[in-house]
Scaffold this motif. Sequence first.
Motif, PDB file in Angstrom:
ATOM      1  N   HIS A 114       0.831  -1.202   0.000  1.00 39.52           N
ATOM      2  CA  HIS A 114       0.000   0.000   0.000  1.00 39.52           C
ATOM      3  C   HIS A 114       0.872   1.262   0.000  1.00 39.52           C
ATOM      4  O   HIS A 114       0.583   2.226  -0.729  1.00 39.52           O
ATOM      5  CB  HIS A 114      -0.931  -0.003   1.213  1.00 39.52           C
ATOM      6  CG  HIS A 114      -1.851   1.155   1.278  1.00 39.52           C
ATOM      7  ND1 HIS A 114      -2.883   1.336   0.380  1.00 39.52           N
ATOM      8  CD2 HIS A 114      -1.900   2.225   2.124  1.00 39.52           C
ATOM      9  CE1 HIS A 114      -3.523   2.456   0.673  1.00 39.52           C
ATOM     10  NE2 HIS A 114      -2.945   3.003   1.730  1.00 39.52           N
ATOM     11  N   ASP A 115       1.951   1.261   0.785  1.00 42.35           N
ATOM     12  CA  ASP A 115       2.869   2.399   0.812  1.00 42.35           C
ATOM     13  C   ASP A 115       3.542   2.605  -0.537  1.00 42.35           C
ATOM     14  O   ASP A 115       3.692   3.747  -1.009  1.00 42.35           O
ATOM     15  CB  ASP A 115       3.935   2.204   1.890  1.00 42.35           C
ATOM     16  CG  ASP A 115       3.385   2.378   3.294  1.00 42.35           C
ATOM     17  OD1 ASP A 115       2.249   2.895   3.426  1.00 42.35           O
ATOM     18  OD2 ASP A 115       4.092   1.990   4.250  1.00 42.35           O
ATOM     19  N   GLU A 116       3.956   1.526  -1.169  1.00 43.66           N
ATOM     20  CA  GLU A 116       4.599   1.639  -2.484  1.00 43.66           C
ATOM     21  C   GLU A 116       3.616   2.159  -3.527  1.00 43.66           C
ATOM     22  O   GLU A 116       3.986   2.949  -4.400  1.00 43.66           O
ATOM     23  CB  GLU A 116       5.172   0.294  -2.906  1.00 43.66           C
ATOM     24  CG  GLU A 116       6.384  -0.120  -2.105  1.00 43.66           C
ATOM     25  CD  GLU A 116       6.848  -1.524  -2.420  1.00 43.66           C
ATOM     26  OE1 GLU A 116       6.144  -2.242  -3.176  1.00 43.66           O
ATOM     27  OE2 GLU A 116       7.911  -1.914  -1.916  1.00 43.66           O
ATOM     28  N   GLU A 117       2.365   1.735  -3.419  1.00 42.09           N
ATOM     29  CA  GLU A 117       1.340   2.202  -4.346  1.00 42.09           C
ATOM     30  C   GLU A 117       1.104   3.703  -4.168  1.00 42.09           C
ATOM     31  O   GLU A 117       1.008   4.448  -5.155  1.00 42.09           O
ATOM     32  CB  GLU A 117       0.040   1.433  -4.086  1.00 42.09           C
ATOM     33  CG  GLU A 117      -1.103   1.807  -5.003  1.00 42.09           C
ATOM     34  CD  GLU A 117      -2.355   1.014  -4.642  1.00 42.09           C
ATOM     35  OE1 GLU A 117      -3.405   1.655  -4.497  1.00 42.09           O
ATOM     36  OE2 GLU A 117      -2.248  -0.221  -4.516  1.00 42.09           O
ATOM     37  N   LEU A 118       1.026   4.172  -2.939  1.00 39.76           N
ATOM     38  CA  LEU A 118       0.844   5.604  -2.690  1.00 39.76           C
ATOM     39  C   LEU A 118       2.044   6.415  -3.161  1.00 39.76           C
ATOM     40  O   LEU A 118       1.881   7.507  -3.723  1.00 39.76           O
ATOM     41  CB  LEU A 118       0.611   5.852  -1.198  1.00 39.76           C
ATOM     42  CG  LEU A 118      -0.768   5.516  -0.661  1.00 39.76           C
ATOM     43  CD1 LEU A 118      -0.811   5.730   0.846  1.00 39.76           C
ATOM     44  CD2 LEU A 118      -1.826   6.356  -1.344  1.00 39.76           C
ATOM     45  N   ALA A 119       3.240   5.901  -2.951  1.00 40.54           N
ATOM     46  CA  ALA A 119       4.438   6.608  -3.384  1.00 40.54           C
ATOM     47  C   ALA A 119       4.479   6.720  -4.909  1.00 40.54           C
ATOM     48  O   ALA A 119       4.889   7.748  -5.453  1.00 40.54           O
ATOM     49  CB  ALA A 119       5.683   5.894  -2.877  1.00 40.54           C
ATOM     50  N   ALA A 120       4.036   5.691  -5.604  1.00 40.16           N
ATOM     51  CA  ALA A 120       4.023   5.723  -7.067  1.00 40.16           C
ATOM     52  C   ALA A 120       2.969   6.700  -7.583  1.00 40.16           C
ATOM     53  O   ALA A 120       3.191   7.383  -8.589  1.00 40.16           O
ATOM     54  CB  ALA A 120       3.757   4.320  -7.614  1.00 40.16           C
ATOM     55  N   GLN A 121       1.842   6.797  -6.913  1.00 42.28           N
ATOM     56  CA  GLN A 121       0.783   7.712  -7.341  1.00 42.28           C
ATOM     57  C   GLN A 121       1.199   9.168  -7.169  1.00 42.28           C
ATOM     58  O   GLN A 121       0.908  10.008  -8.008  1.00 42.28           O
ATOM     59  CB  GLN A 121      -0.496   7.461  -6.534  1.00 42.28           C
ATOM     60  CG  GLN A 121      -1.218   6.198  -6.897  1.00 42.28           C
ATOM     61  CD  GLN A 121      -2.433   5.970  -6.011  1.00 42.28           C
ATOM     62  OE1 GLN A 121      -2.670   6.733  -5.076  1.00 42.28           O
ATOM     63  NE2 GLN A 121      -3.182   4.931  -6.316  1.00 42.28           N
ATOM     64  N   ARG A 122       1.864   9.484  -6.111  1.00 39.89           N
ATOM     65  CA  ARG A 122       2.218  10.874  -5.801  1.00 39.89           C
ATOM     66  C   ARG A 122       3.555  11.289  -6.392  1.00 39.89           C
ATOM     67  O   ARG A 122       3.935  12.444  -6.291  1.00 39.89           O
ATOM     68  CB  ARG A 122       2.254  11.063  -4.293  1.00 39.89           C
ATOM     69  CG  ARG A 122       0.890  10.872  -3.670  1.00 39.89           C
ATOM     70  CD  ARG A 122       0.935  11.138  -2.205  1.00 39.89           C
ATOM     71  NE  ARG A 122      -0.361  10.897  -1.608  1.00 39.89           N
ATOM     72  CZ  ARG A 122      -0.575  10.650  -0.349  1.00 39.89           C
ATOM     73  NH1 ARG A 122       0.446  10.636   0.470  1.00 39.89           N
ATOM     74  NH2 ARG A 122      -1.772  10.435   0.104  1.00 39.89           N
TER      75      ARG A 122
END
Length: 160
Positions: A114-122
């Motif tokens: 989930h953290d990696e997904e948020l980092a990729a989105q932002r």
Amino acid sequence: MANPRGRRIADRIQVIVAEMLERRLKDPRLGFVTVTDVRLTGDNQHASVYYTVLGTSTEQAGTAQALESARGLLRSEVAKQLGMRTAPTLTFVHDALPEEAAALEEVLAKAKAHDEELAAQRGAAYAGDADPYKKPRDLDDDEDDDDDDWDDEDEDDERA
């Protein structure tokens, strides 16, 4: 268990029970069992033997039944090998630590994803340098600096 004698007795009980399960018990219900810990009461009268079983829930239930039926044999062997006046009663407890650890690992993996997904989105990036660790200085630069310092001291000595 604060006393060292109790810890030694518990460790010895763990070894005795594990050897008995491996060599002497021939119960077909007995699965792949590992004795993980033994906890002894302060008066050395009761021992809780923690174990894990590799397999399905039916194999775990069968192993629990096999251990309960062999409790008397195991206790008599523990008494014989320990040589104590009274043998501790044995209680077998299924150790849920491996299942809890697997569940915790699963939760941590989900959080990381989930953290990696948020980092990729932002489009997140590090605030400082990509490599924040100090690097060793070049020796050539240090030698030049040391030589300059040495020359300055020589000049000071000559003026005096």
